[in-house]
Design an enzyme around this catalytic site. Structure first.
Site, PDB file in Angstrom:
ATOM      1  N   ARG A 187       0.710  -1.090  -0.164  1.00  0.00           N
ATOM      2  CA  ARG A 187      -0.061  -0.129   0.048  1.00  0.00           C
ATOM      3  C   ARG A 187       0.800   1.037  -0.174  1.00  0.00           C
ATOM      4  NH1 ARG A 187      -5.251  -1.329   3.687  1.00  0.00           N
ATOM      5  NH2 ARG A 187      -6.396  -0.515   2.029  1.00  0.00           N
ATOM      6  N   GLN A 244      -0.924   2.618  -5.846  1.00  0.00           N
ATOM      7  CA  GLN A 244      -2.542   2.929  -5.102  1.00  0.00           C
ATOM      8  C   GLN A 244      -3.606   2.638  -6.314  1.00  0.00           C
ATOM      9  OE1 GLN A 244      -2.432   7.085  -4.532  1.00  0.00           O
ATOM     10  NE2 GLN A 244      -2.476   6.589  -1.999  1.00  0.00           N
ATOM     11  N   ASP A 294      -4.366  -1.196  -5.861  1.00  0.00           N
ATOM     12  CA  ASP A 294      -5.069  -1.449  -4.609  1.00  0.00           C
ATOM     13  C   ASP A 294      -6.217  -1.978  -4.395  1.00  0.00           C
ATOM     14  OD1 ASP A 294      -5.274  -1.569  -1.981  1.00  0.00           O
ATOM     15  OD2 ASP A 294      -4.612   0.413  -1.346  1.00  0.00           O
ATOM     16  N   SER A 352      -8.325  -1.674  -0.992  1.00  0.00           N
ATOM     17  CA  SER A 352      -8.944  -0.415  -0.827  1.00  0.00           C
ATOM     18  C   SER A 352     -10.222  -0.219  -1.513  1.00  0.00           C
ATOM     19  CB  SER A 352      -7.778   0.775  -1.005  1.00  0.00           C
ATOM     20  OG  SER A 352      -6.880   0.675  -0.045  1.00  0.00           O
ATOM     21  N   TYR A 398      -1.783  -0.403   7.869  1.00  0.00           N
ATOM     22  CA  TYR A 398      -2.712  -1.150   8.699  1.00  0.00           C
ATOM     23  C   TYR A 398      -2.312  -0.789  10.218  1.00  0.00           C
ATOM     24  CZ  TYR A 398      -3.371  -4.106   4.549  1.00  0.00           C
ATOM     25  OH  TYR A 398      -3.890  -4.527   3.472  1.00  0.00           O
TER      26      TYR A 398
END
Length: 370
Positions: A117, A122, A125, A128, A221
């Site tokens: 991440r 991005q 991802d 997400s 996280y």
């Protein structure tokens, strides 16, 4: 080079790995698409749309790359040949037997959830993109089961007070849950063990509940709390849970059982008619009494343990996932071939097996201990 897109066979899965809108970008990367008949139907994409966009309807397992949403079933594993590249949400930190089999078969496996991440990654991802949808749908499920309005209403018959929503965990899913609940007019509070998310919570119009526990982990996280920290967290949050009409829990630690944050005693202390949506149900649940895949009522409180919430919004979930897969392939394709460069930060995280070996260090460590 060809990329095959099978029809998902896991029960309840309605998404598809690649949508027609991604075909042009895949062709630019040197990939031709082979789609199994009716692969996108349950997500709202017809075979005719795929063909019009330039795909071929045929056997996806004859392609050099196979893109899926869910991990392969036993029947699908038999169709994967040696040297094939498999892309999907493979759950490699918990599906140890699958990882071993993929390595033994000589499959090059790419797990969408182990992509780091980082800023560069991005667009790839998938965690997400899918968590965003899950947080949205969690609030809609709560509103469906709650026996009252979410917004404040002023009527000729009197004023209706707004619902109170408490969101535990302010990651991607939690932030979307906060935003959706606010759009529906609820008064929202939120908690996260990572203080850095306080401004994001407040920017969405919610109140950030501060508890003196800091659990910043790697990769965006939260780290796993110690048993003592978990107990302190449960005690301090119990008051906010009891005061809420709706509680949405989102706490997950990759590869681990979900931490229990709301005890059965706290559930019993909630007002009858209250609703808890436990987004960690598939990983054991954040709430005592949650049953994965079920909606149950305990002590007058509705516990929603639905799993795979993104699949309940299959059209847009597929669109976003397809963009993640396409971005990853555009990044990995070099001169019309898939380049496996394990020195690259993104590839190092994404590749799980290659040439008969488990090449992801984190996954290998977990599998060897299992």
């Amino acid at each position: 080079m060809r990329i095959g897109v099978p029809r998902e066979t896991m029960p309840g899965e309605r998404r598809v790995a690649v949508v027609p809108g991604s075909i042009r970008d895949l062709k630019r990367a040197g990939l031709d698409l082979v789609v199994e008949r009716a692969a996108g139907t349950s997500a709202g994409f017809t075979d005719a749309e795929y063909e019009q966009a330039g795909a071929t309807i045929g056997d996806p397992y004859a392609a050099e790359i196979v893109a899926k949403v869910q991990r392969p079933t036993d029947a699908e594993m038999e169709r994967l040949g040696s040297g094939v590249t498999l892309i999907g949400l493979l759950q490699p930190l918990t599906q140890h037997a699958l990882v071993r089999t993929l390595a033994q078969k000589g499959v090059t496996a790419i797990a969408m959830e182990t992509i780091p991440r980082t800023t560069r990654a991005q667009p790839m991802d998938a965690l997400s993109s899918q968590s965003n949808i899950g947080g949205y749908k969690a609030v809609l499920l709560a509103a469906e089961h709650l026996p009252r309005f979410f917004p404040m209403l002023t009527t000729a018959a009197g004023t209706v007070t707004p619902a109170r929503v408490f969101v535990i965990g302010a990651g991607v899913a939690g932030l979307q849950a906060i935003a959706t609940a606010r759009r529906l007019g609820a008064v929202v509070e939120a908690f996260d063990t990572r203080p850095v998310v306080k401004e994001q919570v407040q920017s969405l119009g919610a109140k950030f509940i501060e508890i003196d526990i800091k659990a910043e982990g790697s990769g965006g996280y939260a780290r796993e709390l110690t048993p003592e920290e978990q107990q302190k967290q449960r005690e301090l949050m119990a008051e906010r849970v009891r005061a809420a009409d709706v509680v949405i829990t989102t706490a997950l630690v990759p590869g681990r059982k979900a931490p229990v944050l709301v005890t059965a005693d706290t559930v019993r202390a909630m007002r009858p008619g209250s609703v808890i949506v436990d987004m960690a149900a598939e990983a054991g649940g954040n709430v005592e009494g949650t049953e994965a895949g079920k909606v149950v009522v305990k002590d007058g409180v509705t516990l929603v343990g639905e799993t795979n919430l993104p699949s309940t919004v299959p059209y847009h979930a597929s669109q976003l996932y397809s963009r993640n897969v396409t971005s990853l392939l555009q990044y990995l394709m070099k001169d019309g071939a898939l380049k496996v460069d394990l020195a690259d930060e993104i590839a190092k995280g994404a590749f799980v097996t290659h040439e008969g070996k488990i090449v992801n260090e984190q996954v290998r460590g977990v599998v060897e201990k299992a």
